[in-house]
Write a protein that holds these residues in place. Structure first.
Motif, short mmCIF file in Angstrom:
data_model
loop_
_atom_site.label_atom_id
_atom_site.label_comp_id
_atom_site.label_asym_id
_atom_site.label_seq_id
_atom_site.Cartn_x
_atom_site.Cartn_y
_atom_site.Cartn_z
N ASP A 32 0.84 -1.18 0.00
CA ASP A 32 0.00 0.00 0.00
C ASP A 32 0.88 1.24 0.00
N PRO A 33 0.66 2.16 -0.95
CA PRO A 33 1.46 3.37 -0.95
C PRO A 33 1.04 4.29 0.20
N THR A 34 1.96 5.08 0.69
CA THR A 34 1.64 6.05 1.73
C THR A 34 0.77 7.13 1.11
N PRO A 35 -0.34 7.50 1.78
CA PRO A 35 -1.20 8.54 1.20
C PRO A 35 -0.45 9.86 1.10
N ALA A 36 -0.87 10.69 0.17
CA ALA A 36 -0.28 12.02 0.02
C ALA A 36 -0.43 12.80 1.32
N ARG A 37 0.47 13.72 1.56
CA ARG A 37 0.41 14.54 2.76
C ARG A 37 -0.89 15.33 2.75
N GLY A 38 -1.63 15.30 3.84
CA GLY A 38 -2.88 16.04 3.95
C GLY A 38 -4.05 15.14 4.32
N LEU A 39 -5.24 15.58 3.93
CA LEU A 39 -6.50 14.91 4.25
C LEU A 39 -7.31 14.88 2.97
N ALA A 40 -7.83 13.69 2.59
CA ALA A 40 -8.60 13.56 1.36
C ALA A 40 -9.78 12.63 1.58
N TRP A 41 -10.87 12.84 0.81
CA TRP A 41 -12.06 12.00 0.91
C TRP A 41 -12.94 12.23 -0.30
N THR A 42 -13.96 11.39 -0.46
CA THR A 42 -14.95 11.55 -1.52
C THR A 42 -16.32 11.67 -0.86
N VAL A 43 -17.11 12.64 -1.31
CA VAL A 43 -18.47 12.83 -0.83
C VAL A 43 -19.36 13.14 -2.04
N ASP A 44 -20.47 12.45 -2.16
CA ASP A 44 -21.40 12.64 -3.28
C ASP A 44 -20.67 12.57 -4.63
N GLY A 45 -19.69 11.67 -4.74
CA GLY A 45 -18.96 11.49 -5.99
C GLY A 45 -17.88 12.54 -6.25
N ALA A 46 -17.74 13.51 -5.38
CA ALA A 46 -16.75 14.56 -5.57
C ALA A 46 -15.53 14.31 -4.68
N ALA A 47 -14.37 14.27 -5.29
CA ALA A 47 -13.13 14.08 -4.53
C ALA A 47 -12.72 15.41 -3.91
N MET A 48 -12.37 15.36 -2.65
CA MET A 48 -11.94 16.55 -1.92
C MET A 48 -10.59 16.27 -1.28
N SER A 49 -9.72 17.26 -1.25
CA SER A 49 -8.45 17.09 -0.55
C SER A 49 -7.92 18.45 -0.11
N THR A 50 -7.21 18.41 0.98
CA THR A 50 -6.60 19.63 1.49
C THR A 50 -5.27 19.30 2.16
N THR A 51 -4.33 20.19 1.99
CA THR A 51 -3.06 20.06 2.70
C THR A 51 -3.02 21.02 3.88
N THR A 52 -4.07 21.82 4.01
CA THR A 52 -4.19 22.72 5.16
C THR A 52 -5.03 22.00 6.20
N VAL A 53 -4.36 21.44 7.19
CA VAL A 53 -5.04 20.65 8.20
C VAL A 53 -4.65 21.12 9.59
N GLN A 54 -5.49 20.76 10.53
CA GLN A 54 -5.21 20.98 11.94
C GLN A 54 -5.13 19.61 12.59
N SER A 55 -4.21 19.46 13.51
CA SER A 55 -4.12 18.19 14.23
C SER A 55 -3.76 18.47 15.67
N GLN A 56 -4.15 17.55 16.51
CA GLN A 56 -3.90 17.71 17.94
C GLN A 56 -3.83 16.33 18.57
N THR A 57 -2.91 16.17 19.51
CA THR A 57 -2.84 14.92 20.24
C THR A 57 -3.12 15.18 21.71
N GLY A 58 -3.77 14.22 22.32
CA GLY A 58 -3.98 14.23 23.76
C GLY A 58 -3.37 12.96 24.31
N SER A 59 -3.54 12.73 25.58
CA SER A 59 -2.97 11.51 26.15
C SER A 59 -3.64 10.26 25.60
N ASN A 60 -4.92 10.38 25.20
CA ASN A 60 -5.65 9.21 24.71
C ASN A 60 -6.18 9.35 23.29
#
Length: 167
Positions: A32-60
């Protein structure tokens, strides 16, 4: 003195080696290839992707979110999952959930999947899975799919989801 024939042979060897090198691949067949950097998905047949993401980690938990704007419509997707590699199917006991929303300026619709607070009277809404395939102190990678439930019971199916996000 080097003959023309020797130079021709050496040039042909270099070209052959360059061709083999250019056609080689660093991934094993079937890997399996590593996905491109960012966040991508398909909704209603339309592919969406963004490299502008927010992320956060907590203890759990780990949270990942991103927004895609198309003209006057803004599409937002967020994921929350346990802070560990694994497969998380949404249920009343899994700390995994997803939200998809769309805002066209005059209409805002939010679609949710995952465990709900006990005060809501329901345990889970929608269905889906988040798979965390790799997690380090600085990055999280995986896939997701879910059906979110929105206003008046309407639903949105989110498929082909991938994330590869710095933490």
């Amino acid at each position: 003195m080097i003959s023309f024939r020797t130079l021709s042979y050496r040039a042909a060897t270099v070209v052959a080696l360059a061709s083999v090198s250019a056609c080689s691949s660093s991934s094993a067949p079937g890997a399996d290839p590593t996905p491109a950097r960012g966040l991508a998905w398909t909704v209603d047949g339309a592919a969406m992707s963004t490299t502008t993401v927010q992320s956060q980690t907590g203890s759990n938990t780990v949270s990942v979110a991103g927004t895609v704007t198309n003209g006057s419509t803004s599409n937002y997707l967020s994921l929350e999952m346990p802070n560990a590699v694994g497969t998380y199917t949404f249920s009343s006991t899994a700390r995994a959930s997803a939200t998809y929303s769309t805002n066209s300026g005059t209409t805002n619709a939010v679609y949710y999947a995952g465990a709900l607070p006990s005060s809501s009277g329901q345990n889970t809404i929608g269905a889906g899975t988040i798979v965390v395939t790799a997690l380090t102190a600085t990055n999280v990678t995986g896939t997701f799919t879910f059906t979110g439930i929105g206003p008046a019971g309407a639903s949105k199916s989110i498929t082909n989801g991938t994330f590869n996000v710095g933490l």
